[in-house]
Design a protein around this motif. Sequence first.
Motif, short mmCIF file in Angstrom:
data_model
loop_
_atom_site.label_atom_id
_atom_site.label_comp_id
_atom_site.label_asym_id
_atom_site.label_seq_id
_atom_site.Cartn_x
_atom_site.Cartn_y
_atom_site.Cartn_z
N GLY A 47 0.57 -1.13 -0.23
CA GLY A 47 0.03 0.01 -0.13
C GLY A 47 0.72 1.16 0.00
N MET A 48 2.23 1.07 -0.40
CA MET A 48 2.88 2.60 -0.29
C MET A 48 2.90 3.31 -1.70
SD MET A 48 6.78 1.16 0.87
CE MET A 48 6.61 -0.40 -0.18
N LEU A 49 2.71 4.37 -1.38
CA LEU A 49 2.41 5.59 -2.44
C LEU A 49 3.68 6.27 -2.44
CD1 LEU A 49 -1.21 6.65 -1.40
CD2 LEU A 49 -0.62 4.82 -3.11
N MET A 53 10.23 8.07 -3.15
CA MET A 53 11.37 7.30 -2.88
C MET A 53 11.54 5.89 -3.92
SD MET A 53 13.20 7.87 -0.42
CE MET A 53 13.16 8.15 1.55
N GLU A 54 10.38 5.87 -4.73
CA GLU A 54 10.76 4.81 -5.78
C GLU A 54 11.50 5.19 -6.71
OE1 GLU A 54 10.02 1.55 -5.99
OE2 GLU A 54 8.60 0.88 -4.78
N LEU A 55 11.72 6.58 -6.80
CA LEU A 55 12.51 7.09 -7.99
C LEU A 55 13.82 6.70 -8.20
CD1 LEU A 55 12.88 9.36 -10.23
CD2 LEU A 55 13.87 10.80 -8.63
N ALA A 257 14.98 -3.85 3.09
CA ALA A 257 13.32 -4.25 3.32
C ALA A 257 12.73 -2.89 3.63
CB ALA A 257 13.64 -5.10 4.82
N TYR A 258 11.44 -3.00 3.85
CA TYR A 258 10.62 -1.91 3.98
C TYR A 258 9.74 -2.43 5.22
CZ TYR A 258 7.51 -3.68 0.37
OH TYR A 258 6.88 -4.69 -0.47
N LEU A 259 9.23 -1.30 5.99
CA LEU A 259 8.40 -1.83 7.03
C LEU A 259 7.26 -0.78 6.92
CD1 LEU A 259 11.69 -1.73 8.38
CD2 LEU A 259 10.49 -2.97 10.05
N GLY A 270 8.40 -6.25 4.08
CA GLY A 270 8.64 -6.75 2.57
C GLY A 270 9.97 -6.03 1.82
N ALA A 271 10.10 -6.36 0.86
CA ALA A 271 9.83 -7.76 -0.04
C ALA A 271 10.87 -8.10 -0.92
CB ALA A 271 8.40 -7.21 -0.93
N THR A 272 10.81 -9.50 -1.18
CA THR A 272 11.90 -9.93 -2.01
C THR A 272 11.49 -9.56 -3.41
OG1 THR A 272 10.66 -12.02 -2.31
CG2 THR A 272 12.41 -11.74 -0.68
N LEU A 313 2.87 -11.83 -6.77
CA LEU A 313 3.28 -11.93 -7.98
C LEU A 313 3.14 -10.39 -8.72
CD1 LEU A 313 2.65 -15.43 -9.45
CD2 LEU A 313 4.71 -14.67 -8.19
N ARG A 314 4.26 -9.53 -8.55
CA ARG A 314 3.95 -8.12 -9.36
C ARG A 314 4.04 -8.53 -10.84
NH1 ARG A 314 8.56 -8.32 -6.12
NH2 ARG A 314 8.45 -7.01 -4.07
N PRO A 315 3.23 -7.96 -11.71
CA PRO A 315 3.16 -7.82 -13.19
C PRO A 315 4.26 -6.82 -13.50
CG PRO A 315 1.34 -6.71 -12.21
CD PRO A 315 1.98 -7.14 -11.27
N TYR A 339 3.81 -3.64 -12.19
CA TYR A 339 5.12 -3.89 -11.46
C TYR A 339 5.05 -3.53 -9.77
CZ TYR A 339 10.05 -5.00 -10.63
OH TYR A 339 11.27 -5.46 -9.95
N ARG A 340 5.92 -2.65 -9.51
CA ARG A 340 5.84 -2.27 -7.99
C ARG A 340 4.82 -1.25 -7.91
NH1 ARG A 340 10.61 -3.60 -5.43
NH2 ARG A 340 10.47 -1.89 -3.75
N ASN A 341 4.30 -0.62 -8.63
CA ASN A 341 3.50 0.46 -8.23
C ASN A 341 1.89 0.46 -8.47
OD1 ASN A 341 5.69 2.22 -7.16
ND2 ASN A 341 6.52 2.01 -9.25
N1 GLY Z 1 6.13 -1.57 -3.92
C1 GLY Z 1 6.62 -2.44 -3.24
C2 GLY Z 1 6.80 -3.70 -3.56
O1 GLY Z 1 6.47 -3.85 -4.97
O2 GLY Z 1 7.45 -4.47 -3.04
#
Ligand code: GLY
Length: 354
Positions: A47-49, A53-55, A257-259, A270-272, A313-315, A339-341
């Motif tokens: 649920g991270m927006l 930081m994802e830049l 890791a993120y918390l 997470g996350a691997t 499973l991220r697409p 993907y991650r977003n």
């Molecule tokens: N957005 C975080 C992740 O995909 O792990």
Amino acid sequence: MKPERVAIVGGGICGLGVGWKLARAGVEVVLFESGRAVRESSWAAAGMLASHMELRPEEEHITFLGRRSMRRWPAFLAELEADADLAVEYRDEGTLYVALDRDALEHLRFLRKHQEETGLPVEWLTGSEAREREPFLSRRVAGALYASGDHRVEPRALCQALVRAFRAAGGELREESLVEEILLADGAVRGVRCGGDPWEADAVVVAAGAWSGLLRGLPEEVVPPVRPVKGQMLAVRMDDPPLLTRSVWAADGTRFAYLVPFSSGRLLVGATVEERGYDREVTAGALLDLLRVAFDALPGIYELPVEETWAGLRPASSDNAPILGPTPVPGLHMATGHYRNGVLFAPLTAEDVA
Ligand code: GLY
């Protein structure tokens, strides 16, 4: 031209979001989900927006889109909560990215420079300044980057709200309904086949996450280049007062890791990022790696009960950017490859694809 009947393939956050907006606009929408709605990557999300930081220097095209979607989140959520008659926790305390050793500190310096050059508001904190904001952080934290523009939303409440809002707007959700084929005639979309029966539609939206590229009937040139990228996670339960109030990303030279805490006391870790096809096994080694970094950043986590472990499973698309909008096949639209977003991009996907 406004379509009258739309079939959506895939009942995750993106498919439901598009369906909700269409149903609200008076379109007849049927959403086909092969299993249960919102039980794949949407359910696995943190649920991270985190558009700041994802830049990544190599992914500026995603940051631009991510920030556009980020700005839409408050209005999108207000409308969703009203339609679903359900409150969804939304937190705006920002992300603290903490370095646990010198390598990580150097990496953060590099990120900071790049973020500042890109015009993103980030703040540099010493270890003690980081601990002033989050007192339970370890003394190993040598420095941190703080992005106040990053927010978070409770992902499972978001999932439930989307299901409710979609149905309340008149959308029909068919679970356990595998789409066997996308139907075409004269080069244009004509609907989908499910359970052996055709369902005619003026438009079809492919929102099947990591499975989007496996749908039958798509002409080769429009098969989306999407693959699954596995992410393992766990949740622990915090006491009151909570061990953490902000999202924290933690890294040393080799591990990350993120918390992500929520007011219920649930703290997601997470996350691997693993290329293992459709495998969704949760492994001891992955949990060990995540918990080691989490413990190094926040030692108090050692005492907390583990509530759940899972893998999603991220697409992922070929350039990590989402694949959105019309294809060269008339009537065929994409809402995949997030993907991650996926959560960050939910408003942009729902509104622009609809
Ligand atoms: N957005 C975080 C992740 O995909 O792990």
